[in-house]
Design a protein around this motif. Structure first.
Motif, short mmCIF file in Angstrom:
data_model
loop_
_atom_site.label_atom_id
_atom_site.label_comp_id
_atom_site.label_asym_id
_atom_site.label_seq_id
_atom_site.Cartn_x
_atom_site.Cartn_y
_atom_site.Cartn_z
N PRO A 77 2.58 15.62 30.12
CA PRO A 77 3.57 16.70 30.04
C PRO A 77 4.41 16.84 31.31
CG PRO A 77 1.51 17.43 29.08
CD PRO A 77 1.25 16.09 29.71
N HIS A 78 3.79 16.64 32.47
CA HIS A 78 4.53 16.73 33.73
C HIS A 78 5.58 15.62 33.82
CE1 HIS A 78 5.20 17.78 37.92
NE2 HIS A 78 5.10 16.49 38.22
N ALA A 79 5.20 14.40 33.44
CA ALA A 79 6.15 13.28 33.48
C ALA A 79 7.26 13.47 32.46
CB ALA A 79 5.41 11.97 33.23
N ALA A 80 6.93 14.01 31.27
CA ALA A 80 7.95 14.27 30.25
C ALA A 80 8.94 15.33 30.73
CB ALA A 80 7.30 14.69 28.94
N ALA A 81 8.43 16.34 31.43
CA ALA A 81 9.31 17.39 31.98
C ALA A 81 10.24 16.79 33.04
CB ALA A 81 8.48 18.52 32.56
N ASN A 82 9.71 15.92 33.89
CA ASN A 82 10.55 15.26 34.90
C ASN A 82 11.62 14.39 34.26
OD1 ASN A 82 9.30 16.41 37.10
ND2 ASN A 82 7.84 14.75 37.33
N PHE A 83 11.25 13.63 33.21
CA PHE A 83 12.22 12.80 32.50
C PHE A 83 13.32 13.68 31.89
CE2 PHE A 83 13.62 10.95 28.45
CZ PHE A 83 14.24 9.81 28.93
N THR A 84 12.93 14.77 31.25
CA THR A 84 13.90 15.67 30.61
C THR A 84 14.82 16.29 31.65
OG1 THR A 84 12.29 16.16 28.90
CG2 THR A 84 14.14 17.67 29.11
N ARG A 85 14.25 16.73 32.76
CA ARG A 85 15.06 17.33 33.84
C ARG A 85 16.06 16.32 34.39
NH1 ARG A 85 11.32 20.06 36.22
NH2 ARG A 85 10.38 18.27 37.24
N LYS A 86 15.63 15.07 34.57
CA LYS A 86 16.54 14.04 35.07
C LYS A 86 17.67 13.76 34.09
CE LYS A 86 16.93 9.57 37.24
NZ LYS A 86 18.35 9.64 37.13
N GLN A 87 17.35 13.73 32.80
CA GLN A 87 18.39 13.48 31.79
C GLN A 87 19.42 14.62 31.78
OE1 GLN A 87 18.79 10.61 30.15
NE2 GLN A 87 17.06 9.95 31.39
N LEU A 88 18.96 15.86 31.91
CA LEU A 88 19.89 16.99 31.97
C LEU A 88 20.74 16.93 33.24
CD1 LEU A 88 17.92 20.09 30.69
CD2 LEU A 88 20.01 19.14 29.74
N ALA A 89 20.12 16.59 34.38
CA ALA A 89 20.86 16.50 35.64
C ALA A 89 21.90 15.39 35.58
CB ALA A 89 19.89 16.26 36.79
N ASP A 90 21.54 14.24 35.02
CA ASP A 90 22.50 13.15 34.88
C ASP A 90 23.65 13.53 33.96
OD1 ASP A 90 20.97 11.63 36.58
OD2 ASP A 90 20.06 10.40 34.98
N ALA A 91 23.35 14.25 32.89
CA ALA A 91 24.40 14.68 31.96
C ALA A 91 25.35 15.67 32.62
CB ALA A 91 23.78 15.29 30.71
N ARG A 93 26.21 15.67 35.68
CA ARG A 93 27.03 14.96 36.67
C ARG A 93 28.08 14.05 36.04
NH1 ARG A 93 21.68 14.42 39.03
NH2 ARG A 93 21.53 15.96 40.69
N THR A 94 28.07 13.92 34.73
CA THR A 94 29.06 13.09 34.06
C THR A 94 30.02 13.99 33.29
OG1 THR A 94 27.77 12.86 32.03
CG2 THR A 94 27.36 11.25 33.76
N ARG A 95 30.98 13.39 32.65
CA ARG A 95 31.92 14.15 31.83
C ARG A 95 31.37 14.42 30.44
NH1 ARG A 95 36.73 14.66 34.43
NH2 ARG A 95 37.14 13.14 36.05
N VAL A 96 30.24 13.81 30.10
CA VAL A 96 29.62 14.00 28.79
C VAL A 96 28.52 15.05 28.93
CG1 VAL A 96 28.57 12.84 26.82
CG2 VAL A 96 30.05 11.57 28.36
N CYS A 97 28.92 16.26 29.19
CA CYS A 97 27.97 17.35 29.44
C CYS A 97 27.57 18.01 28.12
CB CYS A 97 28.60 18.37 30.36
SG CYS A 97 27.51 19.72 30.77
#
Length: 105
Positions: A77-91, A93-97
């Motif tokens: 669950p901790h790793a899944a939360a980190n993956f999800t947080r990174k995907q939101l942060a990357d989104a 920072r792009t124009r595809v928010c």
């Protein structure tokens, strides 16, 4: 107004959300499901625009399943939360928010 809550106790997690989909003063649906099962131990709660939340939750769900197929075990669950947080942060920072807020218990 949309509502999510998660309570963590000793050996359990309790999550709840409303089921209303509204924009300003207009209520569009009274039975919108905001909880998505990612695995046997992980659930994702998401609020925001209906299309964005469903697309984002399915994206995370499918990537976690792909990880399990490639590696033979699930993410914690901790790793899944980190993956999800990174995907939101990357989104963000792009124009595809996407317009989505999440809670992973």
């Amino acid at each position: 107004m949309e509502f999510l809550i998660g309570i963590v106790g000793d050996g359990f997690v309790l999550v709840a959300s409303d089921r209303t989909s509204a924009r300003s003063v207009f209520v569009m649906k009274h039975d919108q499901d905001k909880m998505f099962k990612l695995s046997d131990k992980i659930a994702l709660l998401a609020v925001g625009d209906s299309g964005d939340t469903v697309q984002f939750a399915e994206f995370i769900q499918k990537n976690l399943q792909l990880y399990k197929m490639r590696n033979g075990y699930e993410l914690s669950p901790h790793a899944a939360a980190n993956f999800t947080r990174k995907q939101l942060a990357d989104a963000l920072r792009t124009r595809v928010c996407t317009m989505c807020s999440t809670k992973i218990p």
